[in-house]
Design a protein around this motif. Structure first.
Motif, PDB file in Angstrom:
ATOM      1  N   VAL A   1      20.271   0.427 -28.093  1.00 56.45           N
ATOM      2  CA  VAL A   1      20.669   0.530 -26.687  1.00 56.45           C
ATOM      3  C   VAL A   1      22.182   0.377 -26.617  1.00 56.45           C
ATOM      4  CG1 VAL A   1      20.486  -0.514 -24.392  1.00 56.45           C
ATOM      5  CG2 VAL A   1      18.471  -0.417 -25.881  1.00 56.45           C
ATOM      6  N   ALA A   2      22.826   1.199 -25.795  1.00 55.10           N
ATOM      7  CA  ALA A   2      24.264   1.069 -25.572  1.00 55.10           C
ATOM      8  C   ALA A   2      24.502   0.160 -24.363  1.00 55.10           C
ATOM      9  CB  ALA A   2      24.892   2.435 -25.331  1.00 55.10           C
ATOM     10  N   ARG A   3      25.258  -0.890 -24.571  1.00 53.28           N
ATOM     11  CA  ARG A   3      25.633  -1.796 -23.474  1.00 53.28           C
ATOM     12  C   ARG A   3      27.103  -1.537 -23.155  1.00 53.28           C
ATOM     13  NH1 ARG A   3      24.718  -7.961 -24.694  1.00 53.28           N
ATOM     14  NH2 ARG A   3      26.408  -7.555 -26.181  1.00 53.28           N
TER      15      ARG A   3
ATOM     16  N   ALA B   1      27.355   8.791 -27.681  1.00 50.22           N
ATOM     17  CA  ALA B   1      25.952   9.190 -27.755  1.00 50.22           C
ATOM     18  C   ALA B   1      25.098   8.200 -28.529  1.00 50.22           C
ATOM     19  CB  ALA B   1      25.843  10.571 -28.402  1.00 50.22           C
ATOM     20  N   ASN B   2      23.998   7.816 -27.912  1.00 46.04           N
ATOM     21  CA  ASN B   2      22.934   7.085 -28.606  1.00 46.04           C
ATOM     22  C   ASN B   2      21.873   8.065 -29.092  1.00 46.04           C
ATOM     23  OD1 ASN B   2      21.586   4.717 -29.512  1.00 46.04           O
ATOM     24  ND2 ASN B   2      20.267   4.764 -27.704  1.00 46.04           N
ATOM     25  N   SER B   3      21.577   9.075 -28.278  1.00 46.26           N
ATOM     26  CA  SER B   3      20.633  10.125 -28.651  1.00 46.26           C
ATOM     27  C   SER B   3      21.369  11.461 -28.753  1.00 46.26           C
ATOM     28  CB  SER B   3      19.501  10.210 -27.628  1.00 46.26           C
ATOM     29  OG  SER B   3      20.004  10.497 -26.344  1.00 46.26           O
TER      30      SER B   3
ATOM     31  N   LEU C   1      18.717   7.074 -33.351  1.00 43.24           N
ATOM     32  CA  LEU C   1      18.403   6.065 -32.338  1.00 43.24           C
ATOM     33  C   LEU C   1      18.223   4.657 -32.883  1.00 43.24           C
ATOM     34  CD1 LEU C   1      15.955   8.039 -30.052  1.00 43.24           C
ATOM     35  CD2 LEU C   1      18.050   6.923 -29.303  1.00 43.24           C
ATOM     36  N   ASP C   2      18.252   4.501 -34.194  1.00 44.29           N
ATOM     37  CA  ASP C   2      17.960   3.171 -34.745  1.00 44.29           C
ATOM     38  C   ASP C   2      18.923   2.760 -35.857  1.00 44.29           C
ATOM     39  OD1 ASP C   2      17.115   4.972 -36.635  1.00 44.29           O
ATOM     40  OD2 ASP C   2      15.082   4.169 -36.830  1.00 44.29           O
TER      41      ASP C   2
ATOM     42  N   GLU D   1      29.156  -1.217 -26.514  1.00 43.43           N
ATOM     43  CA  GLU D   1      28.662  -1.865 -27.730  1.00 43.43           C
ATOM     44  C   GLU D   1      27.241  -1.393 -28.006  1.00 43.43           C
ATOM     45  OE1 GLU D   1      27.770  -6.364 -29.518  1.00 43.43           O
ATOM     46  OE2 GLU D   1      28.462  -6.103 -27.442  1.00 43.43           O
ATOM     47  N   CYS D   2      26.931  -1.143 -29.275  1.00 44.73           N
ATOM     48  CA  CYS D   2      25.578  -0.749 -29.674  1.00 44.73           C
ATOM     49  C   CYS D   2      24.747  -1.988 -29.992  1.00 44.73           C
ATOM     50  CB  CYS D   2      25.633   0.161 -30.898  1.00 44.73           C
ATOM     51  SG  CYS D   2      24.010   0.793 -31.386  1.00 44.73           S
ATOM     52  N   LEU D   3      23.618  -2.137 -29.285  1.00 43.18           N
ATOM     53  CA  LEU D   3      22.662  -3.218 -29.557  1.00 43.18           C
ATOM     54  C   LEU D   3      21.594  -2.654 -30.482  1.00 43.18           C
ATOM     55  CD1 LEU D   3      22.238  -4.664 -25.935  1.00 43.18           C
ATOM     56  CD2 LEU D   3      23.936  -5.287 -27.685  1.00 43.18           C
ATOM     57  N   LYS D   4      21.668  -3.015 -31.757  1.00 41.23           N
ATOM     58  CA  LYS D   4      20.817  -2.384 -32.763  1.00 41.23           C
ATOM     59  C   LYS D   4      19.349  -2.754 -32.577  1.00 41.23           C
ATOM     60  CE  LYS D   4      20.290  -1.611 -37.726  1.00 41.23           C
ATOM     61  NZ  LYS D   4      20.833  -1.861 -39.076  1.00 41.23           N
TER      62      LYS D   4
END
Length: 300
Positions: free
Chosen positions: A126-128, A203-205, A220-221, A289-292
């Motif tokens: 998830v991108a925060r 981009a996350n996706s 995505l992961d 920030e990327c929440l892995k």
């Protein structure tokens, strides 16, 4: 399984209103216990997801387009319940770009329900992000510059369906202009990039606008966000580049750069409006920030 369904009847230019009863009936036929909440205005899904007692449910499902998913996601993260249910997506909006990761389109709501019933899950990133001193969450893509301009125009053309995005590109092309960009990327080390830029997509996706393969290598992961830059370019060349966005080959152009990072800071001159997950709000400066693997979702 008992789930909370947050339903946006205005999705898909109002077509979702006609699908509400068939969707509820299909859940019932499959023996799923469900509470239904129907949105009435912009931002309502955030309020519903935030105030719900999520301890009562094994799943929360966002039914609508990318904007509905964005709202439910943000309410979900603001919710103070300790144990969060699995997050589900039921596509019936205009773009449904994020659902392309599941090979779903706007008409695939039955497939989406079957997936929820099967109960297979996956943890995704998830991108925060923070803009104008407010905190938000995103599953899909966060853009600024030309892509925000295109989104602003496409909102007025939603009655055309997915073609709205294509027409909006050509409308905005006549006003194409660059701006000064300072980008700070943090992974193992910190990297500072300054460019004369046209757009930024974080981009996350992979997809935006349903058919634009903006970030073809995004995963995505993996705990990383892909950052796609289009730097200063002529109108003629962007016309040549544009068709390649459908296949992801645009990243082969020298004006396109792609980076990966865990944390990102974006500064621009002048200030740029943001478009997170198809919405239109906020502005630079921006921190992301990327929440892995922070969100458990129903997956194929």
């Amino acid at each position: 399984m008992k789930l909370l369904l947050i339903y946006n009847p205005a999705a898909g230019g109002g077509k979702a209103r006609e699908l509400q009863t068939p969707i509820v009936n299909y859940f019932t036929e499959k023996g799923i216990e469900m509470d239904l909440l129907v949105t009435q205005y912009s931002g309502h899904a955030i309020e519903m997801a935030e105030s719900a007692n999520l301890d009562d449910y094994q799943a929360i499902v966002a039914a609508g387009g990318d904007g509905t998913i964005f709202e439910v996601l943000n309410g979900y993260y603001r919710n103070t319940c300790v144990k969060k249910p699995v997050f589900g997506i039921l596509p019936n909006g205009t773009g449904n770009a994020f659902c392309r990761e599941l090979n779903f389109y706007g008409e695939d709501w039955k497939k989406a329900i079957d997936l929820i019933i099967q109960g297979h899950t996956k943890k995704i990133d998830v991108a925060r992000f923070t803009t104008e001193n407010k905190l938000y969450y995103s599953l899909n893509m966060l853009g600024l510059g030309f892509v925000s301009d295109v989104n602003e125009s496409s909102i007025k053309l939603k009655f055309l369906g997915n073609q709205a995005y294509v027409l909006a590109v050509f409308q905005r092309l006549f006003k194409l202009k660059s701006y000064r960009l300072k980008l700070t990327l943090e992974q193992e080390t910190e990297q500072v990039i300054e460019r004369d830029n046209v757009f930024v997509e974080i981009a996350n996706s992979r997809y935006t606008g349903k058919t634009f393969l903006m970030a073809p290598d995004a995963k995505l992961d993996d705990g990383l966000l892909d950052v796609v830059l289009l730097n200063k370019i002529s109108r003629f060349k962007i016309l040549r580049l544009f068709p390649t966005i459908f296949t992801g080959k645009h990243i082969q152009y020298p004006e396109i750069e792609v980076f990966q990072a865990k944390k990102i800071r974006v500064e621009t001159e002048p200030r740029q409006i943001l478009t997170p997950d198809g919405e239109l709000f906020g502005s630079t400066p921006l921190e992301v920030e990327c929440l892995k693997q922070d969100l458990q979702v129903f997956w194929i």
